[in-house]
Design a protein around this motif. Structure first.
Motif, PDB file in Angstrom:
ATOM      1  N   TYR A  63       0.825  -1.209   0.000  1.00  0.00           N
ATOM      2  CA  TYR A  63       0.000   0.000   0.000  1.00  0.00           C
ATOM      3  C   TYR A  63       0.864   1.266   0.000  1.00  0.00           C
ATOM      4  N   GLU A  64       1.853   1.328   0.877  1.00  0.00           N
ATOM      5  CA  GLU A  64       2.692   2.522   1.005  1.00  0.00           C
ATOM      6  C   GLU A  64       3.466   2.809  -0.281  1.00  0.00           C
ATOM      7  N   ILE A  65       4.026   1.772  -0.878  1.00  0.00           N
ATOM      8  CA  ILE A  65       4.766   1.987  -2.131  1.00  0.00           C
ATOM      9  C   ILE A  65       3.799   2.415  -3.230  1.00  0.00           C
ATOM     10  N   SER A  66       2.663   1.743  -3.315  1.00  0.00           N
ATOM     11  CA  SER A  66       1.675   2.081  -4.352  1.00  0.00           C
ATOM     12  C   SER A  66       1.221   3.523  -4.240  1.00  0.00           C
ATOM     13  N   CYS A  67       1.014   3.981  -3.014  1.00  0.00           N
ATOM     14  CA  CYS A  67       0.554   5.358  -2.809  1.00  0.00           C
ATOM     15  C   CYS A  67       1.658   6.379  -3.089  1.00  0.00           C
ATOM     16  N   GLY A  68       2.896   5.949  -3.001  1.00  0.00           N
ATOM     17  CA  GLY A  68       4.014   6.860  -3.223  1.00  0.00           C
ATOM     18  C   GLY A  68       4.441   6.979  -4.676  1.00  0.00           C
ATOM     19  N   VAL A  69       3.841   6.194  -5.537  1.00  0.00           N
ATOM     20  CA  VAL A  69       4.228   6.195  -6.951  1.00  0.00           C
ATOM     21  C   VAL A  69       3.546   7.352  -7.674  1.00  0.00           C
ATOM     22  N   ALA A  70       4.301   8.026  -8.502  1.00  0.00           N
ATOM     23  CA  ALA A  70       3.753   9.123  -9.301  1.00  0.00           C
ATOM     24  C   ALA A  70       2.669   8.576 -10.230  1.00  0.00           C
ATOM     25  N   PRO A  71       1.624   9.355 -10.455  1.00  0.00           N
ATOM     26  CA  PRO A  71       0.520   8.878 -11.310  1.00  0.00           C
ATOM     27  C   PRO A  71       0.964   8.388 -12.687  1.00  0.00           C
ATOM     28  N   ASN A  72       1.964   9.028 -13.256  1.00  0.00           N
ATOM     29  CA  ASN A  72       2.413   8.608 -14.585  1.00  0.00           C
ATOM     30  C   ASN A  72       3.166   7.282 -14.563  1.00  0.00           C
ATOM     31  N   SER A  73       3.554   6.799 -13.379  1.00  0.00           N
ATOM     32  CA  SER A  73       4.248   5.513 -13.266  1.00  0.00           C
ATOM     33  C   SER A  73       3.320   4.400 -12.785  1.00  0.00           C
ATOM     34  N   PHE A  74       2.105   4.755 -12.421  1.00  0.00           N
ATOM     35  CA  PHE A  74       1.202   3.765 -11.829  1.00  0.00           C
ATOM     36  C   PHE A  74       0.871   2.632 -12.805  1.00  0.00           C
ATOM     37  N   ASP A  75       0.727   2.949 -14.084  1.00  0.00           N
ATOM     38  CA  ASP A  75       0.419   1.906 -15.065  1.00  0.00           C
ATOM     39  C   ASP A  75       1.505   0.838 -15.132  1.00  0.00           C
ATOM     40  N   ILE A  76       2.709   1.197 -14.785  1.00  0.00           N
ATOM     41  CA  ILE A  76       3.838   0.263 -14.840  1.00  0.00           C
ATOM     42  C   ILE A  76       3.746  -0.778 -13.732  1.00  0.00           C
ATOM     43  N   ILE A  77       3.172  -0.397 -12.592  1.00  0.00           N
ATOM     44  CA  ILE A  77       3.136  -1.314 -11.442  1.00  0.00           C
ATOM     45  C   ILE A  77       1.760  -1.921 -11.195  1.00  0.00           C
ATOM     46  N   ILE A  78       0.794  -1.582 -11.996  1.00  0.00           N
ATOM     47  CA  ILE A  78      -0.585  -1.973 -11.706  1.00  0.00           C
ATOM     48  C   ILE A  78      -0.776  -3.492 -11.615  1.00  0.00           C
ATOM     49  N   ASN A  79       0.015  -4.261 -12.311  1.00  0.00           N
ATOM     50  CA  ASN A  79      -0.132  -5.715 -12.290  1.00  0.00           C
ATOM     51  C   ASN A  79       0.780  -6.414 -11.291  1.00  0.00           C
ATOM     52  N   CYS A  80       1.546  -5.648 -10.530  1.00  0.00           N
ATOM     53  CA  CYS A  80       2.442  -6.239  -9.538  1.00  0.00           C
ATOM     54  C   CYS A  80       1.626  -6.826  -8.391  1.00  0.00           C
ATOM     55  N   LYS A  81       2.090  -7.955  -7.889  1.00  0.00           N
ATOM     56  CA  LYS A  81       1.360  -8.674  -6.838  1.00  0.00           C
ATOM     57  C   LYS A  81       1.952  -8.495  -5.447  1.00  0.00           C
ATOM     58  N   SER A  82       3.141  -7.933  -5.362  1.00  0.00           N
ATOM     59  CA  SER A  82       3.776  -7.780  -4.053  1.00  0.00           C
ATOM     60  C   SER A  82       4.589  -6.483  -4.007  1.00  0.00           C
ATOM     61  N   ALA A  83       4.902  -6.068  -2.789  1.00  0.00           N
ATOM     62  CA  ALA A  83       5.725  -4.873  -2.601  1.00  0.00           C
ATOM     63  C   ALA A  83       7.109  -5.093  -3.216  1.00  0.00           C
ATOM     64  N   LYS A  84       7.646  -6.295  -3.096  1.00  0.00           N
ATOM     65  CA  LYS A  84       8.965  -6.596  -3.673  1.00  0.00           C
ATOM     66  C   LYS A  84       8.924  -6.459  -5.194  1.00  0.00           C
ATOM     67  N   GLU A  85       7.863  -6.956  -5.797  1.00  0.00           N
ATOM     68  CA  GLU A  85       7.742  -6.864  -7.248  1.00  0.00           C
ATOM     69  C   GLU A  85       7.657  -5.402  -7.696  1.00  0.00           C
ATOM     70  N   ILE A  86       6.873  -4.595  -6.974  1.00  0.00           N
ATOM     71  CA  ILE A  86       6.785  -3.162  -7.286  1.00  0.00           C
ATOM     72  C   ILE A  86       8.158  -2.527  -7.148  1.00  0.00           C
ATOM     73  N   TRP A  87       8.830  -2.817  -6.038  1.00  0.00           N
ATOM     74  CA  TRP A  87      10.147  -2.232  -5.761  1.00  0.00           C
ATOM     75  C   TRP A  87      11.137  -2.577  -6.861  1.00  0.00           C
ATOM     76  N   ASP A  88      11.162  -3.837  -7.272  1.00  0.00           N
ATOM     77  CA  ASP A  88      12.104  -4.261  -8.309  1.00  0.00           C
ATOM     78  C   ASP A  88      11.812  -3.570  -9.642  1.00  0.00           C
ATOM     79  N   VAL A  89      10.530  -3.445  -9.994  1.00  0.00           N
ATOM     80  CA  VAL A  89      10.150  -2.780 -11.239  1.00  0.00           C
ATOM     81  C   VAL A  89      10.565  -1.314 -11.203  1.00  0.00           C
TER      82      VAL A  89
END
Length: 177
Positions: A63-89
């Motif tokens: 949740y915290e990482i998702s909320c901290g992502v800039a709106p223009n980058s959100f499409d890049i992480i939308i399919n990530c299933k975990s915080a680690k996956e978001i972080w790595d992307v």
């Protein structure tokens, strides 16, 4: 973001480093009542309190990482299933591959070693530009000692900085700048 997540708690950051926690559930010995009633699945143990805490930390980190992502980058992480996956992307997106990081470090080291004040550039502007290079080196994990950094800056001033160099070196304060 890393500092923020670490400040929330080391277990939150653990979720980012290690990925989702999947509790190990084991079959539980029953008296056979479930089987007699037509149940074909054996009863499973419940997650432990530690498992539940780790799973909650996974949710908070996500949740915290998702909320901290800039709106223009959100499409890049939308399919990530975990915080680690978001972080790595995001890490790959913003820092680049290891090869790209090496290239940035080489370029920054080259900028440091070949620093020269531009003609007509004020001392303050030269220092700001040099300080940015030093900050990039530091972010890349390459730390220079104060003496080396200060000497590199002074030498980069060229003949326009001769007076400044003489004053600083004459006072022997090169290490305390």
């Amino acid at each position: 973001m890393e500092r923020y997540l670490r400040r929330l708690g080391r277990d939150i950051w653990r979720s980012v480093e290690e990925g989702l926690h999947v509790p190990v559930l084991t079959p539980v010995q029953t008296d056979g009542a479930a089987t007699r009633l037509g149940g074909s699945q054996p009863a499973m143990s419940h997650p432990t309190k530690d498992d539940l805490n780790k799973m909650e930390n996974d949710v908070v980190a996500f949740y915290e990482i998702s909320c901290g992502v800039a709106p223009n980058s959100f499409d890049i992480i939308i399919n990530c299933k975990s915080a680690k996956e978001i972080w790595d992307v995001l890490k790959n997106l913003y820092e680049g591959s290891e090869q790209a990081q090496d290239k940035k470090l080489t370029t920054t080291l080259n900028d440091f070693n070949n620093f020269k004040a531009h003609t007509g550039e004020s001392l303050e502007d030269s220092f700001k530009r040099f300080n940015l290079i030093v900050t990039k080196l530091s972010n890349a994990g390459t730390i220079r000692n104060n003496d080396e950094t200060n000497l590199q800056f002074l030498n980069g001033l060229g003949r326009h900085g001769t007076t400044t160099k003489m004053i600083v070196q004459g006072d022997r304060k090169i290490h305390s700048l």
